[in-house]
Design a protein around this motif. Structure first.
Motif, PDB file in Angstrom:
ATOM      1  N   PHE A  95       0.832  -1.198   0.000  1.00 43.00           N
ATOM      2  CA  PHE A  95       0.000   0.000   0.000  1.00 43.00           C
ATOM      3  C   PHE A  95       0.872   1.255   0.000  1.00 43.00           C
ATOM      4  CE2 PHE A  95      -2.362   3.255   2.405  1.00 43.00           C
ATOM      5  CZ  PHE A  95      -3.445   3.409   1.551  1.00 43.00           C
ATOM      6  N   VAL A  96       1.890   1.287   0.823  1.00 42.77           N
ATOM      7  CA  VAL A  96       2.791   2.438   0.894  1.00 42.77           C
ATOM      8  C   VAL A  96       3.532   2.622  -0.427  1.00 42.77           C
ATOM      9  CG1 VAL A  96       4.895   3.316   2.008  1.00 42.77           C
ATOM     10  CG2 VAL A  96       3.047   2.377   3.400  1.00 42.77           C
ATOM     11  N   ILE A  97       3.961   1.548  -1.045  1.00 45.60           N
ATOM     12  CA  ILE A  97       4.666   1.631  -2.334  1.00 45.60           C
ATOM     13  C   ILE A  97       3.745   2.181  -3.418  1.00 45.60           C
ATOM     14  CG2 ILE A  97       5.678   0.239  -4.190  1.00 45.60           C
ATOM     15  CD1 ILE A  97       6.936  -1.510  -1.983  1.00 45.60           C
ATOM     16  N   ILE A  98       2.509   1.739  -3.452  1.00 44.95           N
ATOM     17  CA  ILE A  98       1.557   2.224  -4.459  1.00 44.95           C
ATOM     18  C   ILE A  98       1.291   3.712  -4.269  1.00 44.95           C
ATOM     19  CG2 ILE A  98      -0.854   2.077  -5.191  1.00 44.95           C
ATOM     20  CD1 ILE A  98      -0.607  -0.979  -4.740  1.00 44.95           C
ATOM     21  N   ILE A  99       1.085   4.153  -3.040  1.00 43.66           N
ATOM     22  CA  ILE A  99       0.868   5.580  -2.769  1.00 43.66           C
ATOM     23  C   ILE A  99       2.099   6.386  -3.169  1.00 43.66           C
ATOM     24  CG2 ILE A  99       0.501   7.280  -0.920  1.00 43.66           C
ATOM     25  CD1 ILE A  99      -2.001   5.706  -1.637  1.00 43.66           C
ATOM     26  N   ALA A 100       3.283   5.906  -2.857  1.00 43.10           N
ATOM     27  CA  ALA A 100       4.516   6.617  -3.208  1.00 43.10           C
ATOM     28  C   ALA A 100       4.678   6.728  -4.722  1.00 43.10           C
ATOM     29  CB  ALA A 100       5.720   5.912  -2.589  1.00 43.10           C
ATOM     30  N   LEU A 101       4.373   5.671  -5.448  1.00 41.09           N
ATOM     31  CA  LEU A 101       4.466   5.719  -6.914  1.00 41.09           C
ATOM     32  C   LEU A 101       3.455   6.689  -7.494  1.00 41.09           C
ATOM     33  CD1 LEU A 101       5.060   1.942  -7.761  1.00 41.09           C
ATOM     34  CD2 LEU A 101       6.685   3.841  -7.979  1.00 41.09           C
ATOM     35  N   TYR A 102       2.256   6.739  -6.939  1.00 39.34           N
ATOM     36  CA  TYR A 102       1.226   7.678  -7.408  1.00 39.34           C
ATOM     37  C   TYR A 102       1.682   9.117  -7.193  1.00 39.34           C
ATOM     38  CZ  TYR A 102      -3.242  10.057  -7.841  1.00 39.34           C
ATOM     39  OH  TYR A 102      -4.241  10.896  -8.221  1.00 39.34           O
ATOM     40  N   ILE A 103       2.186   9.421  -6.006  1.00 36.88           N
ATOM     41  CA  ILE A 103       2.660  10.775  -5.717  1.00 36.88           C
ATOM     42  C   ILE A 103       3.849  11.117  -6.604  1.00 36.88           C
ATOM     43  CG2 ILE A 103       3.789  12.196  -3.952  1.00 36.88           C
ATOM     44  CD1 ILE A 103       1.967  10.851  -1.902  1.00 36.88           C
ATOM     45  N   HIS A 104       4.731  10.161  -6.846  1.00 35.61           N
ATOM     46  CA  HIS A 104       5.886  10.407  -7.714  1.00 35.61           C
ATOM     47  C   HIS A 104       5.442  10.694  -9.152  1.00 35.61           C
ATOM     48  CE1 HIS A 104       9.913  10.186  -9.283  1.00 35.61           C
ATOM     49  NE2 HIS A 104       9.522   9.285 -10.168  1.00 35.61           N
ATOM     50  N   SER A 105       4.432   9.977  -9.642  1.00 36.49           N
ATOM     51  CA  SER A 105       3.996  10.186 -11.028  1.00 36.49           C
ATOM     52  C   SER A 105       3.289  11.530 -11.203  1.00 36.49           C
ATOM     53  CB  SER A 105       3.082   9.046 -11.481  1.00 36.49           C
ATOM     54  OG  SER A 105       1.850   9.102 -10.798  1.00 36.49           O
ATOM     55  N   ILE A 106       2.592  12.003 -10.193  1.00 43.69           N
ATOM     56  CA  ILE A 106       1.883  13.277 -10.290  1.00 43.69           C
ATOM     57  C   ILE A 106       2.780  14.443  -9.869  1.00 43.69           C
ATOM     58  CG2 ILE A 106       0.003  14.621  -9.293  1.00 43.69           C
ATOM     59  CD1 ILE A 106      -1.694  12.188  -9.351  1.00 43.69           C
ATOM     60  N   GLY A 107       3.557  14.250  -8.853  1.00 42.47           N
ATOM     61  CA  GLY A 107       4.413  15.318  -8.339  1.00 42.47           C
ATOM     62  C   GLY A 107       3.817  15.909  -7.074  1.00 42.47           C
ATOM     63  N   TRP A 108       4.675  16.199  -6.106  1.00 42.38           N
ATOM     64  CA  TRP A 108       4.207  16.693  -4.823  1.00 42.38           C
ATOM     65  C   TRP A 108       3.486  18.031  -4.959  1.00 42.38           C
ATOM     66  CZ3 TRP A 108       2.821  14.931  -0.452  1.00 42.38           C
ATOM     67  CH2 TRP A 108       2.688  15.771   0.650  1.00 42.38           C
TER      68      TRP A 108
END
Length: 127
Positions: free
Chosen positions: A20-33
């Motif tokens: 779950f943490v990895i998926i959230i991190a990848l989503y934030i990385h793809s969109i940008g903080w």
């Protein structure tokens, strides 16, 4: 036997949490903080359009949660005396005093937001 089931249970829960943490991190990385902040702003305020601070290409970039922002774009450009000429695909052509400008729209990857690009950042269409 009882300890074995506890290990399996807690190990499985731990693996699900890590995934779950990895998926959230990848989503934030793809969109940008920075874009996450803009999305949050669109959801928590009554703003319909926010400006994306990205001076790299010289165009004004905006983000909206409107599914069909064409009328809003025409209205905000008209406020600044830009006259709508025509639409071709996702590009809206405007003219003012012999100068031509193209405003383009693009659906963002998550399909809930639309990115608007104003050529040469001639008009600020944010709320």
């Amino acid at each position: 036997m009882n300890k074995r089931w506890k290990r399996i249970l807690f190990g499985s829960i731990g693996m699900v949490f890590v995934m779950f943490v990895i998926i959230i991190a990848l989503y934030i990385h793809s969109i940008g903080w920075n874009h996450i902040k803009l999305i949050y702003s669109l959801h928590t305020t009554d703003k319909s359009v926010v400006k994306i601070d990205d001076p790299s290409n010289g165009h004004g970039l905006y983000l909206t949660k409107m599914r069909h922002p064409a009328e809003m774009i025409k209205e905000r450009m008209q406020r600044e005396d830009w006259h709508f000429v025509m639409q071709e695909g996702s590009g809206y052509f405007f003219e003012k005093d012999g100068q031509d400008v193209v405003v383009t729209t693009k659906i963002w990857p998550n399909r809930y937001f639309v990115r608007i690009s104003v050529q040469h950042d001639v008009v600020n269409i944010a709320d």
